[in-house]
Scaffold this active site. Structure first.
Site, PDB file in Angstrom:
ATOM      1  N   ASP A  83     -25.447 -69.896 -21.537  1.00 47.92           N
ATOM      2  CA  ASP A  83     -25.248 -69.564 -22.948  1.00 47.92           C
ATOM      3  C   ASP A  83     -26.500 -68.944 -23.571  1.00 47.92           C
ATOM      4  O   ASP A  83     -26.497 -68.596 -24.743  1.00 47.92           O
ATOM      5  CB  ASP A  83     -24.844 -70.821 -23.723  1.00 47.92           C
ATOM      6  CG  ASP A  83     -24.241 -70.499 -25.080  1.00 47.92           C
ATOM      7  OD1 ASP A  83     -23.826 -69.347 -25.289  1.00 47.92           O
ATOM      8  OD2 ASP A  83     -24.188 -71.406 -25.936  1.00 47.92           O
ATOM      9  N   ASP A 116     -19.067 -64.235 -26.929  1.00 51.50           N
ATOM     10  CA  ASP A 116     -19.864 -65.160 -26.134  1.00 51.50           C
ATOM     11  C   ASP A 116     -19.149 -66.495 -26.011  1.00 51.50           C
ATOM     12  O   ASP A 116     -19.136 -67.295 -26.943  1.00 51.50           O
ATOM     13  CB  ASP A 116     -21.246 -65.349 -26.783  1.00 51.50           C
ATOM     14  CG  ASP A 116     -22.139 -66.272 -25.960  1.00 51.50           C
ATOM     15  OD1 ASP A 116     -21.838 -66.483 -24.767  1.00 51.50           O
ATOM     16  OD2 ASP A 116     -23.129 -66.769 -26.513  1.00 51.50           O
ATOM     17  N   ASP A 165     -21.536 -61.938 -32.087  1.00 54.36           N
ATOM     18  CA  ASP A 165     -22.692 -61.970 -31.201  1.00 54.36           C
ATOM     19  C   ASP A 165     -23.149 -60.574 -30.792  1.00 54.36           C
ATOM     20  O   ASP A 165     -24.116 -60.443 -30.059  1.00 54.36           O
ATOM     21  CB  ASP A 165     -22.411 -62.825 -29.959  1.00 54.36           C
ATOM     22  CG  ASP A 165     -23.648 -63.552 -29.474  1.00 54.36           C
ATOM     23  OD1 ASP A 165     -24.583 -63.726 -30.273  1.00 54.36           O
ATOM     24  OD2 ASP A 165     -23.685 -63.940 -28.298  1.00 54.36           O
ATOM     25  N   LYS A 221     -19.221 -73.020 -24.579  1.00 50.81           N
ATOM     26  CA  LYS A 221     -19.423 -73.514 -25.930  1.00 50.81           C
ATOM     27  C   LYS A 221     -18.243 -74.388 -26.350  1.00 50.81           C
ATOM     28  O   LYS A 221     -17.111 -74.149 -25.931  1.00 50.81           O
ATOM     29  CB  LYS A 221     -19.501 -72.341 -26.913  1.00 50.81           C
ATOM     30  CG  LYS A 221     -20.712 -71.441 -26.817  1.00 50.81           C
ATOM     31  CD  LYS A 221     -20.592 -70.325 -27.844  1.00 50.81           C
ATOM     32  CE  LYS A 221     -21.741 -69.341 -27.770  1.00 50.81           C
ATOM     33  NZ  LYS A 221     -22.997 -69.926 -28.282  1.00 50.81           N
ATOM     34  N   GLU A 229     -27.657 -65.971 -22.757  1.00 52.04           N
ATOM     35  CA  GLU A 229     -27.442 -64.715 -22.041  1.00 52.04           C
ATOM     36  C   GLU A 229     -28.004 -63.493 -22.758  1.00 52.04           C
ATOM     37  O   GLU A 229     -28.290 -62.475 -22.133  1.00 52.04           O
ATOM     38  CB  GLU A 229     -25.941 -64.508 -21.790  1.00 52.04           C
ATOM     39  CG  GLU A 229     -25.151 -63.907 -22.946  1.00 52.04           C
ATOM     40  CD  GLU A 229     -25.143 -64.747 -24.212  1.00 52.04           C
ATOM     41  OE1 GLU A 229     -25.039 -64.143 -25.305  1.00 52.04           O
ATOM     42  OE2 GLU A 229     -25.230 -65.980 -24.131  1.00 52.04           O
ATOM     43  N   ARG A 250     -30.865 -62.829 -24.155  1.00 50.33           N
ATOM     44  CA  ARG A 250     -32.213 -62.411 -23.748  1.00 50.33           C
ATOM     45  C   ARG A 250     -32.199 -61.753 -22.376  1.00 50.33           C
ATOM     46  O   ARG A 250     -33.084 -60.953 -22.055  1.00 50.33           O
ATOM     47  CB  ARG A 250     -33.155 -63.611 -23.787  1.00 50.33           C
ATOM     48  CG  ARG A 250     -32.882 -64.694 -22.779  1.00 50.33           C
ATOM     49  CD  ARG A 250     -33.486 -66.028 -23.190  1.00 50.33           C
ATOM     50  NE  ARG A 250     -32.780 -66.575 -24.342  1.00 50.33           N
ATOM     51  CZ  ARG A 250     -33.136 -67.695 -24.962  1.00 50.33           C
ATOM     52  NH1 ARG A 250     -34.199 -68.370 -24.546  1.00 50.33           N
ATOM     53  NH2 ARG A 250     -32.453 -68.136 -25.998  1.00 50.33           N
ATOM     54  N   LYS A 255     -28.673 -56.232 -29.213  1.00 46.05           N
ATOM     55  CA  LYS A 255     -27.856 -57.113 -28.365  1.00 46.05           C
ATOM     56  C   LYS A 255     -26.383 -56.867 -28.643  1.00 46.05           C
ATOM     57  O   LYS A 255     -25.899 -57.074 -29.751  1.00 46.05           O
ATOM     58  CB  LYS A 255     -28.212 -58.569 -28.646  1.00 46.05           C
ATOM     59  CG  LYS A 255     -27.318 -59.586 -27.924  1.00 46.05           C
ATOM     60  CD  LYS A 255     -27.642 -61.013 -28.371  1.00 46.05           C
ATOM     61  CE  LYS A 255     -26.604 -62.013 -27.867  1.00 46.05           C
ATOM     62  NZ  LYS A 255     -26.859 -63.382 -28.367  1.00 46.05           N
TER      63      LYS A 255
END
Length: 460
Positions: free
Chosen positions: A309, A232, A250, A239, A311, A313, A227
């Site tokens: 949030d 993010d 992230d 967030k 995202e 996956r 990933k």
């Protein structure tokens, strides 16, 4: 900064590693001056302590490192590394003392040398170790170098580690090991059927991309998917500031797979390696994807967006589906995917999921020998209904908050058909506070265990 051990040909101070129980016997064989010095200094062999022993000219002629009790050592991944900061800068060689595991302690010593200096100079204060007798110094240096790369990538701020810079990091790796590399960027993602990678990254200043590295022409096919969300914000489900502060990490899944790929190539494993990294920023603009949208994935499965949030996956799903088309013998994904994983096992353990008991057993055993702790979690079938909404095939963020790491793993598994075996690691890739061998900040998790397990898993 070098990850290498000190050359055995260079002058090095003898280092005596002493437990509280062994200190008395060691002192009995020393001169009156040494006995007096140690007593006056209050050195007891406690874990994390060290003492320089001066010679007649006042210069150090030896050093002591406290190794603590078995109970104290059991609480540390790298017990000897706890004493390293207390030693004077210089070169050392182990002269006496029984280590619980010489390779683990030597690796921890190398890890303790890490400094992140991109934005702030660090004083030159290296404490180098001559590789202990019997350890595989080359292997340990390979792992230390990869760990430093992983930490550097995670620690670099998003302004300097966006999708373009992450691509360059993989390109540098490809150049070093003569690997093939291709990148699909921006609108080409739509043209080549990677709609969810595009949707997540289209709002950012730097275009989203799928980075694809290939190395090796013989042996089992191993595909790593990391990933690469370089920052993010949470998207339109923004967030809070307190949660956004370390979101430069992230892309920790990408950083860990890059480090693992480097170790595999440097070790010369006879595999056909593939590294896939969907690199994006989850940003906010007029083109952001929205809560309530329904996205169509590369496989044609539709996904209802109940939280922008969640995202990671989404981008992984397209990359996993693409990787599975090549029918790899083993496919591994690594991602800083869910806060639920941290709630379940905390920051130190890397939870992982697989349906293959042999893979799970080999990774778990390797984790113990490599001081790289992991914990197997279940693909719990009854929770499949939690990721199946009313208006689409899949839900990217099931309501209720229960079993968040498991449902995310189940989501990803839906996109791995074609891979003979699959394992997913929901890592944190961050050390909240400094510990022996682990500075605060970016951290490799699970990659050393995977590297050690691969030969048995793949019958290499």
């Amino acid at each position: 900064m070098s990850s290498c051990f000190a050359s055995p040909e260079t002058a090095a101070l003898p280092l005596h590693v002493l437990t509280p129980d062994a200190l008395g016997d060691w002192l009995a064989s020393q001169s009156d001056m040494v006995q007096t010095w140690v007593a006056a200094s209050g050195f007891s062999g406690a874990l994390g302590t060290a003492l320089m022993i001066p010679g007649s000219d006042g210069q150090p002629e030896a050093a002591l490192a406290g190794y603590g009790t078995p109970a104290q050592r059991a609480r540390q991944r790298f017990p000897l590394a706890a004493a390293v900061p207390a030693l004077a800068p210089g070169r050392y060689r182990l002269a006496s003392g029984d280590l619980d595991n010489a390779e683990t302690e030597a690796l921890g010593w190398l890890f303790s040398m890490y400094r992140f200096t991109r934005y702030k100079d660090a004083p030159e204060a290296d404490r180098l170790l001559v590789a202990p007798e019997g350890v595989d110094a080359t292997r340990l240096e390979t792992m230390a170098e990869a760990e430093w790369l992983t930490r550097d990538l995670v620690n670099t701020t998003a302004q300097d580690m966006g999708p373009e810079a992450l691509e360059q990091a993989v390109r540098d790796l490809a150049d070093r090991f003569s690997a093939e590399m291709s990148v699909i960027t921006g609108e080409d993602l739509l043209a080549q059927n990677f709609p969810m990678i595009h949707a997540v990254g289209r709002a950012a200043a730097q275009a989203p991309r799928l980075i694809d590295l290939r190395w090796g022409s013989e042996g089992p096919k191993v595909t790593l998917v990391g990933k690469g969300v370089c920052f993010d914000t949470g998207g339109l489900n923004l967030k809070p500031g307190s949660s956004m502060g370390i979101m430069k990490k992230d892309m920790g899944g990408a950083a860990n797979t890059i480090g693992l790929a480097q170790m595999i190539m440097a070790s010369g494993l006879k595999v056909q390696l593939r590294l896939l990294i969907p690199a994006v920023e989850n940003s906010v603009s007029g083109s952001s994807f929205r809560p309530g949208d329904v996205l169509t994935s590369r496989l044609g499965k539709t996904v209802e967006i109940n939280n922008t949030d969640a995202e990671g996956r989404l981008v992984l799903a397209d990359a996993l589906a693409y990787g599975a088309e090549d029918t790899p013998d083993l496919m591994l994904s690594m991602a800083t995917l869910t806060g639920a994983a941290r709630v379940a096992v905390g920051p130190d353990l890397a939870p992982f999921y697989t349906d293959d008991d042999d893979v799970a057993a080999e990774v778990a055993e390797a984790a113990l020998t490599q001081a790289d702790p992991v914990w197997r979690m279940p693909f719990h079938e009854p929770y499949e209904t939690m990721i199946e909404p009313e208006i689409a095939d899949l839900d990217n963020a099931p309501s209720g908050g229960f079993a968040g790491s498991i449902t995310a793993a189940l989501f990803l598994r839906r996109f791995t058909e074609g891979a003979a075996r699959y394992a997913h690691f929901d890592i944190y890739s961050w050390q909240p506070s400094a510990a022996p061998g682990r500075s605060k900040g970016g951290l490799g998790q699970g990659s050393r265990a995977i590297l050690a397990a691969l030969p048995k898993v793949l019958d290499l």
